[in-house]
Design a protein around this motif. Structure first.
Motif, PDB file in Angstrom:
ATOM      1  N   PRO A   1       0.830  -1.212   0.000  1.00  0.00           N
ATOM      2  CA  PRO A   1       0.000   0.000   0.000  1.00  0.00           C
ATOM      3  C   PRO A   1       0.861   1.256   0.000  1.00  0.00           C
ATOM      4  CG  PRO A   1       0.005  -1.038   2.168  1.00  0.00           C
ATOM      5  CD  PRO A   1       0.709  -1.982   1.250  1.00  0.00           C
ATOM      6  N   ALA A   2       0.454   2.233  -0.807  1.00  0.00           N
ATOM      7  CA  ALA A   2       1.268   3.441  -0.936  1.00  0.00           C
ATOM      8  C   ALA A   2       0.410   4.622  -1.382  1.00  0.00           C
ATOM      9  CB  ALA A   2       2.406   3.231  -1.941  1.00  0.00           C
ATOM     10  N   VAL A   3       0.854   5.800  -0.965  1.00  0.00           N
ATOM     11  CA  VAL A   3       0.305   7.059  -1.460  1.00  0.00           C
ATOM     12  C   VAL A   3       1.361   7.716  -2.330  1.00  0.00           C
ATOM     13  CG1 VAL A   3      -0.367   9.412  -0.805  1.00  0.00           C
ATOM     14  CG2 VAL A   3      -1.294   7.461   0.441  1.00  0.00           C
ATOM     15  N   ILE A   4       0.950   8.174  -3.503  1.00  0.00           N
ATOM     16  CA  ILE A   4       1.819   8.955  -4.383  1.00  0.00           C
ATOM     17  C   ILE A   4       1.320  10.389  -4.349  1.00  0.00           C
ATOM     18  CG2 ILE A   4       2.574   9.329  -6.759  1.00  0.00           C
ATOM     19  CD1 ILE A   4       2.282   6.316  -7.208  1.00  0.00           C
ATOM     20  N   ALA A   5       2.223  11.333  -4.060  1.00  0.00           N
ATOM     21  CA  ALA A   5       1.817  12.738  -3.922  1.00  0.00           C
ATOM     22  C   ALA A   5       2.852  13.644  -4.566  1.00  0.00           C
ATOM     23  CB  ALA A   5       1.663  13.095  -2.445  1.00  0.00           C
ATOM     24  N   TYR A   6       2.384  14.533  -5.421  1.00  0.00           N
ATOM     25  CA  TYR A   6       3.272  15.500  -6.064  1.00  0.00           C
ATOM     26  C   TYR A   6       3.449  16.712  -5.161  1.00  0.00           C
ATOM     27  CZ  TYR A   6       2.582  12.466  -9.996  1.00  0.00           C
ATOM     28  OH  TYR A   6       2.550  11.353 -10.790  1.00  0.00           O
ATOM     29  N   ALA A   7       4.703  17.168  -5.059  1.00  0.00           N
ATOM     30  CA  ALA A   7       5.086  18.100  -4.001  1.00  0.00           C
ATOM     31  C   ALA A   7       4.892  19.565  -4.382  1.00  0.00           C
ATOM     32  CB  ALA A   7       6.541  17.848  -3.603  1.00  0.00           C
ATOM     33  N   ASP A   8       3.750  19.909  -4.950  1.00  0.00           N
ATOM     34  CA  ASP A   8       3.474  21.327  -5.206  1.00  0.00           C
ATOM     35  C   ASP A   8       2.070  21.699  -4.748  1.00  0.00           C
ATOM     36  OD1 ASP A   8       2.033  19.969  -7.090  1.00  0.00           O
ATOM     37  OD2 ASP A   8       2.775  21.092  -8.815  1.00  0.00           O
ATOM     38  N   THR A   9       1.528  20.909  -3.831  1.00  0.00           N
ATOM     39  CA  THR A   9       0.168  21.161  -3.374  1.00  0.00           C
ATOM     40  C   THR A   9       0.071  20.846  -1.889  1.00  0.00           C
ATOM     41  OG1 THR A   9      -2.151  20.686  -3.867  1.00  0.00           O
ATOM     42  CG2 THR A   9      -0.668  18.823  -3.833  1.00  0.00           C
ATOM     43  N   LEU A  10      -0.839  21.513  -1.207  1.00  0.00           N
ATOM     44  CA  LEU A  10      -1.096  21.265   0.206  1.00  0.00           C
ATOM     45  C   LEU A  10      -2.575  20.967   0.384  1.00  0.00           C
ATOM     46  CD1 LEU A  10       1.040  24.142   1.783  1.00  0.00           C
ATOM     47  CD2 LEU A  10       1.612  21.716   1.690  1.00  0.00           C
ATOM     48  N   ILE A  11      -2.897  20.173   1.411  1.00  0.00           N
ATOM     49  CA  ILE A  11      -4.285  19.772   1.612  1.00  0.00           C
ATOM     50  C   ILE A  11      -4.678  19.916   3.072  1.00  0.00           C
ATOM     51  CG2 ILE A  11      -4.262  18.116  -0.296  1.00  0.00           C
ATOM     52  CD1 ILE A  11      -4.059  15.878   1.884  1.00  0.00           C
ATOM     53  N   ARG A  12      -5.975  19.965   3.292  1.00  0.00           N
ATOM     54  CA  ARG A  12      -6.570  19.768   4.606  1.00  0.00           C
ATOM     55  C   ARG A  12      -7.690  18.760   4.391  1.00  0.00           C
ATOM     56  NH1 ARG A  12      -3.662  21.944   8.759  1.00  0.00           N
ATOM     57  NH2 ARG A  12      -5.496  22.558   9.965  1.00  0.00           N
ATOM     58  N   ALA A  13      -7.645  17.651   5.118  1.00  0.00           N
ATOM     59  CA  ALA A  13      -8.631  16.601   4.882  1.00  0.00           C
ATOM     60  C   ALA A  13      -8.769  15.727   6.120  1.00  0.00           C
ATOM     61  CB  ALA A  13      -8.218  15.742   3.682  1.00  0.00           C
ATOM     62  N   THR A  14      -9.952  15.162   6.290  1.00  0.00           N
ATOM     63  CA  THR A  14     -10.205  14.149   7.315  1.00  0.00           C
ATOM     64  C   THR A  14     -11.184  13.127   6.735  1.00  0.00           C
ATOM     65  OG1 THR A  14     -11.981  15.534   8.226  1.00  0.00           O
ATOM     66  CG2 THR A  14      -9.837  15.667   9.293  1.00  0.00           C
TER      67      THR A  14
END
Length: 339
Positions: free
Chosen positions: A106-119
């Motif tokens: 299991p893995a998350v792939i995330a591009y490093a030019d964005t920020l999030i707030r989530a629950t």
């Protein structure tokens, strides 16, 4: 769980600020973009992170100091750091495959030019989750097409006709990322390119064709750091979240304030000097910077700069800048001198 972070790009849209500092390491609200991104993802997942793999570009640009910061970031979250290199800018799919040794489980792939707030909780029935955000102008984004089961059946880039208002933000979860790895290997072998690059979407489309179930994970906030204007806006939004959450100390004890008025939310770093100023709202001031006889709001100022006699709004100023002037909406890169 693993986190894979492709971040080899030079960040040309954020120049001059990305000329001397890789864009993912530019501080927003007191911390580098990639640090905030990885920490926020770890918080959303709410489970142990086994490994964080970073895909970097040219070693002359992403040097040993950068590597050291990323190693510290991973280890600070209890994860094993892995560093890979993408020697040519051949797209998102190619960048992911540069980390092939880490593409399992299991893995998350995330591009490093964005920020999030989530629950939210990951849908355990899905083979993959694609993070999305509802937008008012979906024609300007890549969006997902959903069936009546709310499963993603297609990815559509900048649709001319309405498909959905759920925009893809560049963060993906895979129950077993090895499946994506196999499909991206097919993309490379079949030389499937879009815009001269190998794209993650083509691997995802192959997974969909095999019947893999894709669901959406909708974030509460999506903040871009693509250019100066949106980075300054993101800085203000992140400061407001941090101020409301009271999770971080935003004014360093070592800051020296003399006839200084701070209108929150603001971040004031270590050893900052503020004299005869009004700062805020929505201002970040990096460590060692000195601001004198000025009014500053809605702005992002980095480390070790000297700012005098200004009235700034919507400004972004880099490291080691000397600025004494009348312009308001400035964008000054590192080591600029205007006196």
């Amino acid at each position: 769980m693993k986190i894979i972070v492709p971040m080899a790009g030079r960040g040309s849209r954020l120049r001059p600020h990305s000329l001397t500092v890789p864009k993912p390491l530019i501080p927003v609200a007191g911390q580098p973009i990639v640090h905030r991104l990885v920490k926020d993802i770890a918080k959303v997942l709410d489970e142990p992170i086994e490994e964080i793999a970073f895909v970097l570009g040219d070693p002359a640009w992403f040097d040993d100091e950068v590597v050291g910061q990323l190693v510290d970031l991973a280890e600070g979250l209890g994860a094993h750091p892995s560093i890979y290199r993408q020697d040519r800018p051949l797209g998102t799919g190619h960048a992911i495959m540069c980390a092939a040794e880490s593409l399992s489980g299991p893995a998350v792939i995330a591009y490093a030019d964005t920020l999030i707030r989530a629950t939210f909780d990951l849908d355990q029935e899905a083979d993959s989750v694609i993070w999305t955000k509802k937008v008012d102008n979906p024609e300007a984004f890549g969006v997902v097409k959903l069936n009546d089961k709310q499963e993603i059946v297609e990815l559509v880039e900048k649709p001319e006709q309405f498909v959905s208002d759920q925009a893809v933000i560049g963060i993906y979860y895979f129950k077993d990322v090895a499946v994506l790895k196999d499909k991206l290997q097919e993309v490379l072998e079949e030389n499937i390119m879009n815009g001269g690059e190998y794209q993650i979407n083509d691997g995802i489309k192959k997974m969909m064709a095999d019947g893999k179930v894709f669901k959406t994970g909708t974030v509460d906030e999506w903040m871009d750091c693509g250019n100066k204007a949106v980075t300054v806006e993101t800085n203000g939004r992140m400061l407001q979240f941090l101020h409301d959450d009271k999770e971080e100390k935003l004014v360093a004890e070592s800051a020296k304030l003399e006839n200084a008025s701070i209108i929150p939310p603001c971040y004031i770093g270590e050893n900052v000097v503020l004299k005869d100023v009004t700062i805020g709202p929505n201002v970040s001031v990096g460590r060692g910077t000195k601001i004198v006889n000025s009014i500053v709001k809605n702005s992002l100022i980095q480390n070790d700069s000297v700012i005098k006699n200004v009235n700034l709004d919507q400004a972004m100023i880099g490291n080691h800048v000397k600025y004494d002037g009348k312009f308001t909406q400035v964008s000054l890169g590192d080591y600029t001198v205007l006196e």
